[in-house]
Design a protein around this motif. Structure first.
Motif, PDB file in Angstrom:
ATOM      1  N   TRP A  77     -37.495  12.998  21.408  1.00 59.47           N
ATOM      2  CA  TRP A  77     -36.522  13.477  20.435  1.00 59.47           C
ATOM      3  C   TRP A  77     -37.069  14.615  19.591  1.00 59.47           C
ATOM      4  O   TRP A  77     -38.038  14.460  18.869  1.00 59.47           O
ATOM      5  N   THR A  78     -36.433  15.769  19.725  1.00 53.34           N
ATOM      6  CA  THR A  78     -36.723  16.897  18.850  1.00 53.34           C
ATOM      7  C   THR A  78     -35.457  17.157  18.041  1.00 53.34           C
ATOM      8  O   THR A  78     -34.399  16.609  18.356  1.00 53.34           O
ATOM      9  N   ILE A  79     -35.575  18.002  17.022  1.00 53.43           N
ATOM     10  CA  ILE A  79     -34.386  18.327  16.242  1.00 53.43           C
ATOM     11  C   ILE A  79     -33.329  18.948  17.146  1.00 53.43           C
ATOM     12  O   ILE A  79     -32.151  18.614  17.082  1.00 53.43           O
ATOM     13  N   ALA A  80     -33.778  19.827  18.055  1.00 54.56           N
ATOM     14  CA  ALA A  80     -32.835  20.486  18.957  1.00 54.56           C
ATOM     15  C   ALA A  80     -32.077  19.454  19.793  1.00 54.56           C
ATOM     16  O   ALA A  80     -30.861  19.545  19.959  1.00 54.56           O
ATOM     17  N   ARG A  81     -32.785  18.452  20.272  1.00 52.23           N
ATOM     18  CA  ARG A  81     -32.138  17.451  21.120  1.00 52.23           C
ATOM     19  C   ARG A  81     -31.178  16.588  20.308  1.00 52.23           C
ATOM     20  O   ARG A  81     -30.080  16.253  20.776  1.00 52.23           O
ATOM     21  N   VAL A  82     -31.570  16.248  19.087  1.00 56.94           N
ATOM     22  CA  VAL A  82     -30.683  15.452  18.238  1.00 56.94           C
ATOM     23  C   VAL A  82     -29.399  16.219  17.954  1.00 56.94           C
ATOM     24  O   VAL A  82     -28.294  15.670  18.040  1.00 56.94           O
ATOM     25  N   LEU A  83     -29.535  17.520  17.674  1.00 55.62           N
ATOM     26  CA  LEU A  83     -28.345  18.327  17.382  1.00 55.62           C
ATOM     27  C   LEU A  83     -27.470  18.482  18.630  1.00 55.62           C
ATOM     28  O   LEU A  83     -26.255  18.629  18.532  1.00 55.62           O
ATOM     29  N   GLU A  84     -28.106  18.432  19.785  1.00 57.92           N
ATOM     30  CA  GLU A  84     -27.359  18.528  21.029  1.00 57.92           C
ATOM     31  C   GLU A  84     -26.586  17.228  21.292  1.00 57.92           C
ATOM     32  O   GLU A  84     -25.422  17.244  21.681  1.00 57.92           O
ATOM     33  N   GLN A  85     -27.256  16.106  21.035  1.00 58.18           N
ATOM     34  CA  GLN A  85     -26.628  14.799  21.241  1.00 58.18           C
ATOM     35  C   GLN A  85     -25.570  14.494  20.181  1.00 58.18           C
ATOM     36  O   GLN A  85     -24.627  13.771  20.420  1.00 58.18           O
ATOM     37  N   LEU A  86     -25.793  15.005  18.979  1.00 56.29           N
ATOM     38  CA  LEU A  86     -24.853  14.782  17.879  1.00 56.29           C
ATOM     39  C   LEU A  86     -24.330  16.142  17.415  1.00 56.29           C
ATOM     40  O   LEU A  86     -24.709  16.633  16.364  1.00 56.29           O
ATOM     41  N   PRO A  87     -23.462  16.742  18.233  1.00 58.58           N
ATOM     42  CA  PRO A  87     -23.068  18.145  17.994  1.00 58.58           C
ATOM     43  C   PRO A  87     -22.460  18.367  16.609  1.00 58.58           C
ATOM     44  O   PRO A  87     -22.580  19.450  16.042  1.00 58.58           O
ATOM     45  N   LYS A  88     -21.834  17.320  16.090  1.00 55.82           N
ATOM     46  CA  LYS A  88     -21.237  17.436  14.759  1.00 55.82           C
ATOM     47  C   LYS A  88     -22.302  17.834  13.723  1.00 55.82           C
ATOM     48  O   LYS A  88     -22.057  18.649  12.837  1.00 55.82           O
TER      49      LYS A  88
END
Lengths: 239, 290
Positions: free
Chosen positions: A112-123
Motif C-alpha cells: 500500500w502506497t498513497i498512490a495505490r490507496v487513492l487509486e482504490q478509493l478514487p473519491k
C-alpha cells in the motif's frame, strides 16, 4: 500449534479508579478477521486501546508477533504493523486528505502506497487537497481506513466503522474490509451492528460489562439470532 | 512631531517583530502541550548573556548569533525532559507555576554569573550606523533585526508546512493520541517543539540584547507583551501572533510619540478592544499557518 498473531491474556484495565476490563482474553490469528461485539460500554474500545497502548492495562499480557508488547507506547506498537481505525474517525481536521495519508507513511514498505490507496478509493483522490474536517462522515471513514492502509498493517484494529454512516457507504466500507481480508491482513473488528460484522468475520467474541462472555466461530453465532439476543440484549441483532 | 512619524512607525514594527517571534515560541509550546512557559523570557536573557560572553571571548557576533540560541536550546530541551515533561499529564497550572519558579531562579543565577547591572552588548561595526531607506534614515542594526526575524519566521513556516516533521507537529497539535497510533514518538515531538520555541526566543534574545540592552530581567520585560500578543492574535494561530505582535508594536510606538504617559497601557487597551469584538482573538479559530 504456532502462536497466534495477537494474543491478549487476562487483561484488566482501569480509567482512573473505574475498572473497565476484567480478565479479557482473546486471540487473532494471522490473516484472520475477528469480530468483537457487545453493547455500548461493554469495553470493546478499551480493549483496543489497551492493545495498542493508548490506555495501558493494569494487569494482563498482550503478545503480538511473538513479542510481549504489554504497556508499550502506542508509536512502538504501530511501528510493528498494527493499524488503528478509531471510533469517530479522528481526522486531523485542519490537514488535507493528502496530508492525513502522508502522516501514516512509515517506511515499513509493502503493497500500500498513497498512490495505490487513492487509486482504490478514487473519491479520496478527488478530495486530496481538501481539509479533512470538511469531508462527509463516509469520506472521513474512507480516509481513516486509507490512512491505516498506507501504514501497511499486518493487523488492523477497526472500531465501529459503520457508526453514523448511510447504508450505501457502510457497504463501501465493508467492501474494502473484505478486500483487505483477501490480501491477508488480520482484522479485529469492533461493531455494534452484530450481523454486519459476523458476515465478514471468521470468529467472534461478545463482551458484556468488561468481560468476554462468548467466543466462537462467527457463522455459528450469526445463524443463532436468539443467541445473539441473549448475549447482547434485545436490540442488538439488527441489520 | 509628524516628521517623526515614519521612523517611529518603523520602530514600532521592529518592536512588534520581537513580540511576534517571542509569542510564536510561546504558542508553539502552548499549542502542543498546553504548557504556559513562564520561563520563556529567561531563555531569551540566557541567549543574550551567552552571546555576550562568547563575543567577550573573541568569537564573532555572527557566530554568537547562532551559537547562543543553540546552547539555550540544549538547556531548554534538558529542562523540558526533566522538569516540564512530568507535568504534561497534569493541569496546565502546574507547569505554569513550575516555569514561573524557574524564571525566578534563572534571574538570580544571571545575577550571580553576570552581575546585577546591565552589561553592554552592542552590534558589530558592520551593523552600526544608519542606512538610508530613501524617505528616511534608520539605524542599520534595526533593519538587520527585521531581516533576521523575517527570515527566521519564514524558515519556521517552511519547516511547519513543507517538511514531514512539521506535518507531524501540526497533526499532533490536533490529536496527540492519533499521531502516536500512526507510529510517531510524541515525546520526541514534544522535545523538538520545545527546542524550536526556545530557539526563536534565543534569536530574539541576542538581537534584543543589542537593541534594548541586557540585564537579568531584560527577557522577562518582553514576556508580558508576548502573552498579550498571543491573546490578541488568537490562541493557536501562529499567523495571529505575527499580526498581534506588529499591532502592539505600532500601538506602543505611536502612543509613545503622541501620549508618552500612556505607552505602557496602550497594548492592554488594544487587547480590551480586540477581545470585546472577537473574544477568541483575531485569528483564534484558524489552523496554524493555514
Amino acid at each position: 500449534m504456532s502462536e497466534p498473531l495477537l494474543s491478549v491474556e487476562g487483561l484488566y484495565t482501569n480509567y482512573g479508579k473505574i475498572q473497565i476490563l476484567r480478565d479479557v482474553s482473546l486471540t487473532v490469528g494471522a490473516g484472520e478477521v475477528v469480530a468483537l461485539l457487545g453493547l455500548n460500554g461493554a469495553g470493546k474500545t478499551t480493549t483496543m486501546r489497551s492493545i495498542i497502548g493508548l490506555t495501558p492495562p493494569r494487569a494482563g499480557r498482550v503478545r503480538y508477533g511473538g513479542r510481549d508488547i504489554t504497556r508499550w507506547p502506542a508509536y512502538k506498537v504501530a511501528r510493528l504493523g498494527v493499524g488503528y481505525v478509531p471510533e469517530g474517525r479522528r481526522m486531523f481536521r485542519d490537514l488535507t486528505t493528502l496530508e492525513n495519508l502522508q502522516l501514516a507513511e512509515n517506511g515499513r514498505g509493502g503493497a500500500w502506497t498513497i498512490a495505490r490507496v487513492l487509486e482504490q478509493l478514487p473519491k479520496l483522490g478527488e478530495l486530496r487537497g481538501r481539509k479533512s474536517g470538511r469531508l462527509s462522515g463516509g469520506e472521513q471513514e474512507m480516509l481513516s481506513i486509507g490512512r491505516a492502509l498506507v501504514s501497511n498493517p499486518t493487523l488492523l484494529l477497526v472500531d465501529e466503522p459503520s457508526q453514523g454512516l448511510a447504508p450505501l457507504i457502510v457497504e463501501d466500507v465493508y467492501r474494502i474490509l473484505r478486500e483487505l481480508k483477501a490480501t491477508g491482513v488480520a482484522i479485529l473488528l469492533v461493531e455494534q451492528n452484530a450481523l454486519l460484522a459476523l458476515h465478514i468475520a471468521d470468529r467472534a467474541y461478545v463482551m458484556d460489562s468488561g468481560r468476554i462472555v462468548h467466543g466462537g466461530p462467527a457463522a455459528e453465532l450469526a445463524a443463532d439470532r436468539n443467541r445473539i439476543r441473549t448475549l447482547m440484549g434485545l436490540d442488538a441483532a439488527v441489520g | 512631531m509628524f516628521h517623526d512619524l515614519a521612523p517611529q512607525l518603523f520602530n514600532g514594527l521592529v518592536l512588534g517583530a520581537f513580540y511576534a517571534i517571542v509569542a510564536i515560541g510561546l504558542s508553539l509550546i502552548m499549542n502542543l502541550t498546553g504548557t504556559i512557559n513562564m520561563a520563556h523570557g529567561s531563555f531569551m536573557t540566557l541567549a543574550g548573556y551567552l552571546a555576550y560572553s562568547l563575543v567577550l571571548r573573541g568569537t564573532s557576533f555572527w557566530f554568537a548569533l547562532i551559537a547562543a540560541p543553540l546552547i539555550a536550546v540544549i538547556v531548554g530541551i534538558a529542562v523540558e525532559r526533566t522538569l516540564v515533561r512530568p507535568l504534561y499529564r497534569r493541569e496546565p497550572f502546574y507547569s505554569l507555576l513550575m516555569t514561573f519558579g524557574l524564571s525566578l531562579m534563572a534571574e538570580e543565577i544571571f545575577r550571580l554569573i553576570w552581575g546585577p547591572n546591565g552589561v553592554p552588548f552592542s552590534a558589530p561595526a558592520a551593523l552600526s550606523g544608519a542606512a538610508s531607506l530613501g524617505f528616511m534614515t534608520f539605524p542599520t542594526f534595526r533593519i538587520f533585526i527585521v531581516v533576521v526575524l523575517v527570515i527566521t519566521i519564514s524558515a519556521l513556516a517552511f519547516f511547519l508546512t513543507r517538511t514531514r516533521f512539521g506535518l507531524r507537529l501540526r497533526a499532533a497539535v490536533q490529536d496527540t493520541e492519533m499521531i502516536a497510533a500512526l507510529g510517531t514518538n510524541t515525546q520526541v515531538l514534544y522535545a523538538v517543539n520545545f527546542g524550536l520555541g526556545i530557539f526563536l526566543a534565543g534569536i530574539a534574545g541576542v538581537l534584543a540584547a543589542g537593541m534594548l540592552g541586557l540585564s537579568p530581567t531584560s527577557g522577562n520585560a518582553l514576556l508580558m507583551p508576548a502573552f498579550v500578543t498571543v491573546i490578541i492574535g488568537g490562541m493557536g494561530s501562529l499567523f495571529g501572533s505575527i499580526v498581534g505582535g506588529l499591532l502592539i508594536g505600532i500601538a506602543i510606538s505611536m502612543t509613545t510619540l503622541f501620549i508618552p504617559a500612556a505607552s505602557e497601557v496602550s497594548m492592554y487597551v488594544l487587547m480590551a478592544i480586540v477581545l470585546s469584538v472577537r473574544p477568541r482573538g483575531l485569528f483564534g479559530e484558524e489552523g496554524i499557518f493555514g
